[in-house]
Design a protein around this motif. Structure first.
Motif, PDB file in Angstrom:
ATOM      1  N   ALA A 122      -8.687   0.288   2.569  1.00  0.00           N
ATOM      2  CA  ALA A 122      -7.141   0.614   2.074  1.00  0.00           C
ATOM      3  C   ALA A 122      -6.972  -0.424   1.118  1.00  0.00           C
ATOM      4  N   VAL A 123      -6.877  -0.207  -0.342  1.00  0.00           N
ATOM      5  CA  VAL A 123      -6.789  -1.217  -1.169  1.00  0.00           C
ATOM      6  C   VAL A 123      -4.905  -1.259  -1.426  1.00  0.00           C
ATOM      7  N   ALA A 124      -4.401  -2.252  -1.085  1.00  0.00           N
ATOM      8  CA  ALA A 124      -2.683  -2.283  -1.050  1.00  0.00           C
ATOM      9  C   ALA A 124      -2.135  -2.385  -2.765  1.00  0.00           C
ATOM     10  N   GLU A 125      -3.339  -3.088  -3.694  1.00  0.00           N
ATOM     11  CA  GLU A 125      -2.611  -3.142  -4.829  1.00  0.00           C
ATOM     12  C   GLU A 125      -2.712  -1.795  -5.880  1.00  0.00           C
ATOM     13  N   THR A 126      -3.366  -0.987  -5.206  1.00  0.00           N
ATOM     14  CA  THR A 126      -3.474   0.530  -5.962  1.00  0.00           C
ATOM     15  C   THR A 126      -3.392   1.631  -4.902  1.00  0.00           C
ATOM     16  N   GLY A 127      -3.072   1.296  -3.669  1.00  0.00           N
ATOM     17  CA  GLY A 127      -3.044   2.599  -2.934  1.00  0.00           C
ATOM     18  C   GLY A 127      -4.046   3.622  -2.541  1.00  0.00           C
ATOM     19  N   THR A 128      -5.217   2.921  -2.658  1.00  0.00           N
ATOM     20  CA  THR A 128      -6.454   3.461  -2.829  1.00  0.00           C
ATOM     21  C   THR A 128      -7.148   3.502  -1.519  1.00  0.00           C
ATOM     22  N   PHE A 158       0.748  -1.066  -0.083  1.00  0.00           N
ATOM     23  CA  PHE A 158       0.063   0.073  -0.014  1.00  0.00           C
ATOM     24  C   PHE A 158       0.729   1.367   0.026  1.00  0.00           C
ATOM     25  N   THR A 159       1.956   1.255   0.857  1.00  0.00           N
ATOM     26  CA  THR A 159       2.760   2.631   0.988  1.00  0.00           C
ATOM     27  C   THR A 159       3.414   2.403  -0.400  1.00  0.00           C
ATOM     28  N   LYS A 160       4.005   1.591  -1.024  1.00  0.00           N
ATOM     29  CA  LYS A 160       4.721   1.555  -2.244  1.00  0.00           C
ATOM     30  C   LYS A 160       3.705   2.264  -3.148  1.00  0.00           C
ATOM     31  N   ASN A 161       2.480   1.997  -3.375  1.00  0.00           N
ATOM     32  CA  ASN A 161       1.675   2.362  -4.307  1.00  0.00           C
ATOM     33  C   ASN A 161       1.117   3.688  -4.225  1.00  0.00           C
ATOM     34  N   ALA A 162       0.860   4.096  -2.843  1.00  0.00           N
ATOM     35  CA  ALA A 162       0.075   5.387  -2.724  1.00  0.00           C
ATOM     36  C   ALA A 162       1.438   6.092  -2.742  1.00  0.00           C
ATOM     37  N   VAL A 181     -19.723   6.937  -2.092  1.00  0.00           N
ATOM     38  CA  VAL A 181     -18.458   6.350  -1.868  1.00  0.00           C
ATOM     39  C   VAL A 181     -17.344   6.939  -2.604  1.00  0.00           C
ATOM     40  N   SER A 182     -16.542   7.494  -1.998  1.00  0.00           N
ATOM     41  CA  SER A 182     -15.354   8.135  -2.293  1.00  0.00           C
ATOM     42  C   SER A 182     -14.211   7.227  -2.572  1.00  0.00           C
ATOM     43  N   MET A 183     -13.451   7.212  -3.498  1.00  0.00           N
ATOM     44  CA  MET A 183     -12.642   6.391  -3.826  1.00  0.00           C
ATOM     45  C   MET A 183     -11.229   7.537  -3.972  1.00  0.00           C
ATOM     46  N   ILE A 184     -10.041   7.394  -3.236  1.00  0.00           N
ATOM     47  CA  ILE A 184      -8.880   8.289  -3.382  1.00  0.00           C
ATOM     48  C   ILE A 184      -7.791   7.539  -3.859  1.00  0.00           C
ATOM     49  N   SER A 185      -7.144   7.841  -4.725  1.00  0.00           N
ATOM     50  CA  SER A 185      -5.866   7.201  -5.381  1.00  0.00           C
ATOM     51  C   SER A 185      -4.865   8.338  -5.551  1.00  0.00           C
TER      52      SER A 185
END
Ligand code: SF4
Length: 710
Positions: A203-209, A67-71, A265-269
């Motif tokens: 918190a979605v790890a594969e996208t940092g969302t 998550f950290t890497k992708n965000a 529903v808010s998605m913040i990437s």
């Protein structure tokens, strides 16, 4: 139990606004939740959520890194810490560096957990909650009483008073007008704030969302209008894949507020530019605060599967009476007790764990498939290890553990009670014991226990033998239930064996956290019940059945007594509850009901352990219908009667109103007779109806069926 805690319970019970609002909400919730899930396979959905969340809990480190890497690749700053103080420090430093004077927040339990508002306010920064419920609670100087509906304990009149006193005079208790007023006031706060703080639902790890769900749209304003957005995310919110969002978003609104969909529903990437084109600062704090430790605990790892929907609170018979504030900390209800023990301290759960009546309603609706009552028992066990058992309890269990002494004392009590009993009831007890008979009469101890009367029963020799486990209540208070059971099985050509060495099933010890005592009870019973060659071991008490079938095993597992497990499993495989056994015998044609009977109206109460742990609810109803009864549907038939074993003695102030509700529901069916499969429920309900001098009769199903079989 501390006096202060007891006082807070009594205060809550005597607050009609609180009990009224919660009672109405929980009734409506059960119906609307069911509707919201119509057409969905809830079991499949929650299995999917539990699996995905469990996977995440097993890979926390890896997912936090991903998550950290992708965000960060999208321009977000990610800060990870185990220490709540460091979270507060990070936010305060950030605010100071950027000259922040005013902060708006959307709902975040993680920020409540670390008492963030107080910390920032002490540093001279204005913090405004923007979720309507949170704002009301903040203005009232209170803490949220419910995870999803923080101000559910307040009436519109109370809210109007808070607005009049804290914001502006002239507000009337009119909900649409109060909402309009709040909206206008909050708009100014949004526009003036330099920083916005939110939590996150996923918190979605594969996208940092970050995925943020709200009904009021306030999180959109908090995350977009101020130039700095800080999200505090508990590690349990991490999920591996973007597709993992789907089951959680499917269940969350239905379980939380019985809505099909949440409004926003808010998605913040990654950060987006501010309205003036300048770059926004987006900071995500991954907060541990013992979550990693929890995920490594073999028992408590499952608590990481929680999606914070609060469904467990909404269906809890205790929560709907006392509300959230008696829990004293940030998190409330059963799951709140568990989170408090971990995120605050084990000893902080010492009193509040006692509120759980172990009815299992919460587990039935939990979209994370968490065994909340089981985890509360584990807390009790750990507390008993840490604090030691109270002396009085130790003395009681040392008697219970000595079968012959225990049984001799019950026989002696049967003689001593004579001046106090009439028609099989003890209606008044003297001195400090009087509280025990205030809201229900107690059964008198039988003149002769079942273990004595059994010896006098002349049974025809049967080819098949079944062992009967009576449990303390049938053995010493209701031997007639045992006699009915023998009569029924004899009709099917079965000979009943009563192993004399059987003793208490250990439930009282286990439910008090005294696992060593429960383990000794388990071993004694296993030795007694496996001594004969029988096809089944039958019990007519669901609490005992659950002990024999499941809890002996889990007690040995908890204590690491693996050598006892094979025999515990051997016994478990033989154990069957009374109604399931009789249904089987009727279906096989070995038992027959008298023909052509029209027996009139009857109603049935589901015992918690039978319905929710053993999943038996249709069998007794079908048997009663086959016998010729019209089984009238009872409202909330599967809601606890308030007995809960020793709960009704420890917390009679809570047990009494739960029973009262049950009695009203029984009366509303218009049936002259109510039956149930549990001698504990018979004791509670019969005692309650006797106290009200009602003419409604209460029987165990075994007694009723014994009269109607050929
Ligand atoms: S424990 Fe289950 S029901 Fe309770 S809040 Fe968590 S997910 Fe919802």
């Amino acid at each position: 139990m501390e006096t202060k805690f007891r006082e807070s319970i009594n205060k809550a019970l005597h607050n009609p606004n609180l009990t009224g609002a919660l009672g109405r909400f929980s009734e409506a919730y059960r119906i609307s939740r069911q509707k919201a899930y119509e057409g969905y396979d809830f079991e499949a959905l929650r299995t999917q959520i539990a699996e995905r969340k469990s996977y995440a809990a097993s890979h926390l480190d890896e997912l936090a890194d991903l998550f950290t890497k992708n965000a960060e690749a999208r321009g977000t700053k990610v800060f990870r810490t185990n220490d709540p103080a460091k979270v507060r420090e990070y936010i305060l430093n950030l605010a100071r560096e950027n000259g922040v004077k005013s902060i708006v927040k959307s709902k975040s339990m993680a920020s409540e957990e670390i008492h963030l508002n107080k910390h920032l306010e002490l540093a001279g920064i204005e913090v405004g909650e923007t979720d309507l419920g949170e704002w009301i609670v903040q203005l009232a100087g209170q803490t949220p009483s419910h995870m999803v509906m923080p101000a559910i304990h307040m009436t519109k009149e109370e809210v109007a008073t808070v607005f009049n006193e804290q914001v502006e005079e002239g507000q009337k208790p009119d909900i649409p007008k109060l909402v309009k007023f709040a909206r206008a006031k909050l708009r100014t706060k949004f526009l003036n704030a330099e920083m916005g703080i939110t939590g996150a639902n996923i918190a979605v790890a594969e996208t940092g969302t970050l995925v943020i769900v709200t009904n009021e749209g306030n999180a959109r304003l908090v995350t977009t209008l101020p130039k700095i957005h800080v999200a505090i995310v508990g590690l349990e919110k991490l999920m591996e894949k973007f597709e993992d969002v789907v089951p959680v978003l499917t269940a969350l609104p239905k379980s939380a507020t019985a809505q099909l969909l949440t409004s926003y529903v808010s998605m913040i990437s990654g950060p987006v530019p501010n309205t003036d084109g300048t770059p926004k600062q987006l900071h995500i704090i991954l907060m541990d605060n013992r979550r990693t430790e929890m995920s490594q605990d073999p028992k408590f790892k499952q608590a990481m599967q929680c999606i914070r929907c609060a469904s467990c609170l909404n269906v809890c018979p205790v929560f709907r009476l006392v509300g959230g504030h008696v829990f004293g900390k940030v998190y409330t209800g059963g799951i709140g007790t568990i989170l408090t023990a971990w995120f605050d301290a084990l000893k902080s759960s010492d009193d509040i764990q006692g509120l759980c009546i172990q009815c299992g309603n919460c587990t039935e609706v939990c979209p994370g498939k968490i065994d909340i009552p089981g985890l509360i028992l584990e807390l009790r066990r750990r507390l008993a290890v840490e604090n030691g058992q109270p002396l009085a309890q130790k003395a009681i269990f040392s008697v219970v553990n000595n079968r012959s002494l225990f049984h001799s004392m019950l026989r002696a009590a049967s003689l001593m009670q004579k001046p106090l009993q009439k028609d099989g009831f003890i209606r008044h007890l003297p001195f400090f014991l009087s509280e025990m008979t205030e809201f229900r009469s107690l059964p008198a101890i039988a003149e002769a226990p079942f273990r004595d009367t059994f010896k006098k029963i002349k049974q025809p020799a049967g080819k098949e033998k079944i062992a009967f486990y009576a449990g303390c209540l049938i053995d010493f208070a209701y031997p007639e239930m045992g006699e009915s059971l023998v009569k029924i099985l004899n009709k099917a050509g079965i000979e009943v064996v009563f192993p004399e060495g059987q003793t208490c099933c250990g439930a009282p010890a286990r439910y008090s956290g005294a696992y060593e005592v429960a383990a000794q009870n388990a071993n004694d019973n296993i030795n007694a019940l496996l001594a004969n060659h029988v096809t089944y071991v039958v019990s007519a008490c669901p609490t005992c059945t659950v002990a024999l079938k499941k809890e002996f095993i889990s007690t040995f597992e908890s204590l690491g007594q693996t050598a006892s497990l094979p025999r515990a499993h051997e016994l478990a495989n033989k154990v069957i509850d009374f109604s399931s056994l009789v249904k089987k015998l009727v279906d096989e044609g070995r038992l027959k009901f008298k023909e052509g009977q029209q027996l009139g109206k009857i109603t049935y109460h589901d015992s918690c352990h039978l319905k929710r742990t053993l999943h038996v609810s249709q069998q007794p109803r079908e048997l009663l219908t086959q016998a010729g009864y019209e089984v009238a549907k009872m409202y909330e038939a599967d809601m606890c009667c308030g007995m809960g074993g020793s709960y009704s003695l420890k917390l009679p102030e809570i047990s009494a109103p739960i029973l009262e509700r049950k009695l009203t529901n029984i009366k509303n069916t218009g049936a002259p007779l109510v039956v149930m499969d549990c001698p504990g429920c018979v004791m509670q309900i019969r005692g309650g109806l006797d106290k009200q001098t009602s003419t409604i009769k209460v029987e165990h199903t075994v007694q009723r069926l014994a009269c109607e079989l050929e």
